[in-house]
Design an enzyme around this catalytic site. Sequence first.
Site, PDB file in Angstrom:
ATOM      1  N   GLU A 282       0.854  -1.171   0.000  1.00 57.84           N
ATOM      2  CA  GLU A 282       0.000   0.000   0.000  1.00 57.84           C
ATOM      3  C   GLU A 282       0.896   1.230   0.000  1.00 57.84           C
ATOM      4  O   GLU A 282       1.684   1.426   0.915  1.00 57.84           O
ATOM      5  CB  GLU A 282      -0.900  -0.047   1.253  1.00 57.84           C
ATOM      6  CG  GLU A 282      -1.991   0.960   1.294  1.00 57.84           C
ATOM      7  CD  GLU A 282      -2.923   0.930   0.078  1.00 57.84           C
ATOM      8  OE1 GLU A 282      -2.943  -0.051  -0.672  1.00 57.84           O
ATOM      9  OE2 GLU A 282      -3.617   1.936  -0.111  1.00 57.84           O
ATOM     10  N   GLU A 313      -0.949  10.052  -5.299  1.00 58.93           N
ATOM     11  CA  GLU A 313       0.179   9.138  -5.127  1.00 58.93           C
ATOM     12  C   GLU A 313       0.679   8.596  -6.474  1.00 58.93           C
ATOM     13  O   GLU A 313       1.882   8.342  -6.631  1.00 58.93           O
ATOM     14  CB  GLU A 313      -0.222   7.986  -4.187  1.00 58.93           C
ATOM     15  CG  GLU A 313      -0.418   8.483  -2.751  1.00 58.93           C
ATOM     16  CD  GLU A 313      -1.265   7.567  -1.876  1.00 58.93           C
ATOM     17  OE1 GLU A 313      -1.615   8.000  -0.753  1.00 58.93           O
ATOM     18  OE2 GLU A 313      -1.597   6.450  -2.301  1.00 58.93           O
ATOM     19  N   ASP A 471      -7.648   2.320   3.086  1.00 58.87           N
ATOM     20  CA  ASP A 471      -7.221   1.017   3.616  1.00 58.87           C
ATOM     21  C   ASP A 471      -8.316  -0.027   3.408  1.00 58.87           C
ATOM     22  O   ASP A 471      -8.034  -1.181   3.091  1.00 58.87           O
ATOM     23  CB  ASP A 471      -6.885   1.143   5.109  1.00 58.87           C
ATOM     24  CG  ASP A 471      -5.783   2.172   5.341  1.00 58.87           C
ATOM     25  OD1 ASP A 471      -4.815   2.172   4.563  1.00 58.87           O
ATOM     26  OD2 ASP A 471      -5.902   2.983   6.278  1.00 58.87           O
TER      27      ASP A 471
HETATM   28  C1  GLC Z   1      -1.054   6.410   7.573  1.00 65.35           C
HETATM   29  C2  GLC Z   1      -0.940   7.284   8.800  1.00 65.35           C
HETATM   30  C3  GLC Z   1      -1.882   6.849   9.885  1.00 65.35           C
HETATM   31  C4  GLC Z   1      -3.296   6.708   9.324  1.00 65.35           C
HETATM   32  C5  GLC Z   1      -3.297   5.886   8.071  1.00 65.35           C
HETATM   33  C6  GLC Z   1      -4.645   5.912   7.407  1.00 65.35           C
HETATM   34  O1  GLC Z   1      -0.617   5.134   7.856  1.00 65.35           O
HETATM   35  O2  GLC Z   1       0.383   7.258   9.299  1.00 65.35           O
HETATM   36  O3  GLC Z   1      -1.858   7.768  10.937  1.00 65.35           O
HETATM   37  O4  GLC Z   1      -4.106   6.087  10.274  1.00 65.35           O
HETATM   38  O5  GLC Z   1      -2.369   6.380   7.134  1.00 65.35           O
HETATM   39  O6  GLC Z   1      -4.604   5.225   6.220  1.00 65.35           O
END
Ligand code: GLC
Length: 495
Positions: A282, A313, A471
């Site tokens: 990711e 990105e 995510d």
């Molecule tokens: C990155 C940040 C983190 C956040 C995440 C969300 O990893 O460091 O703070 O929760 O992105 O995707």
Amino acid sequence: MEIEEWEKHYVEAYTNIKDSLKDIRGVFVAYNSNIDAIKHINEDEVKKLVGILGCGAIQEQIINYPREIKDPVDFMARLVISMRDGKAAEVPTYGTDLNEWLMDNLVFDHARMGGQAGIMSNLLANLGLNNVITYVPWLSREQTEYFVDSPNLKYPVVEDGKLVLKRPKDAYDPDQKPKVNWIIEYSKGTNISCAGTCFEVPRDNRLIISSRPEWLRIDMDSELYERIPQIRKEIDGAILAGYQMIKEEYGNGMTYRHYVEKAVNVIESLKACNPDMPIHVEFTSIQNKVIRKAILTDIVKKHVTSLGLDTVEVANALNVLGYEELAYSVMSRDEKSVIALYEGAVRLLKDLHLHVVNIHSLGHFISLVSEDNPVDVEDYREALLFASILAATQASLGGISSIDDAEVGLKVPVYEKGHEDLNSLAAYLVRQGICTMEDFEDGCVNALGHSLVIVPTKVVEDPAGTVGIGDAISAGTFVAMLTKIKDSDKVKCPE
Ligand code: GLC
């Protein structure tokens, strides 16, 4: 394809993937878990902070575009830039002073699991996967409180020379300090004015201030590294994130090369008895260009199978790979930007020897899938639809506590504009003779040497938050894809 028909595909994707998640043996997820201190900032609070620091100083730093936050003015400059463009960003801070200043001037609303690996681990455990093996090199007692406490979420430790999978709460290092990031979220429509510059925030988004304490290392304990073969039989794939924390130089003379090499060794060991094991990286916002390039050309290239990124990105990645003009076009506001996005994705797929490039934008997902990927385009489209349902669920509820929550995301309508935004790409591909309009409408295009899978997504008008949506998309796509890999293609390691 009409929106109603897409909705039918959405229902099918949900039912099919939901029923097959149990077929996945497990997923290994590393490296970054942290605690997110979340603050939703409003107009008055921005005004207050601008008043404290002074507009002139902030304006000056806006021009300088700080890539590291050294003081509150740097912080405000990056916040104003992020709000002005409605674009997410993550900027590191190496000391503790900013944290104190934020605590004094902008108390946070709540804390929750942060870090891509932490968020994805919890999500996959909540979806009911058989095994989620999560690893963070800095597991503190405080951090364990943010992991889902469930028997399918396990943390690997070595005891008496043996690998043991424990719950995080039974595996922490009592001397480890927590890593806390600040997330400043803002809403579309917020009005900002600073030294004659006035604007209205174009989109809900956030700025992340990532704390990088001196002890932070993206690394794996050598005892554990030697026991990766025992982890292999519990998993069908791995998701890796957090490489952005690698530094160019460390105080002890060590450089990023050392950690890049170790990162590659972990990947190669995971793949030792199955060179085709799906490994997803990711991507994220990486300020340091040396590190950004090293991640792409030394870790991702040839070693991993898929890469997940958002539009900004993609531009950042193209930039360090020598495609400055293309990067610039991706970021342009005209309708050609989606064509540049596609061309950029082709470059990433080819140059980095990937099986898949997943790009998530507001309103649509575009994936490029190489001929080597074991999943066909219709199945991959289903994986993207499933991911969109999870993203809409995350945006509606602010979190996902079980697969049944996804019914909420399923009810969110497909975003018509997302569909329309792709018109210029469709016209371009038809003009180039790459596909017919019908193929494009179906979301599955077979181009030369690769396929293109495009879906209009479900967009929540007023999201409960934006952290974790990317995510959810990436973890959702990955596991949905794993359910589609036939058993015969899953090479089993010898016992
Ligand atoms: C990155 C940040 C983190 C956040 C995440 C969300 O990893 O460091 O703070 O929760 O992105 O995707």
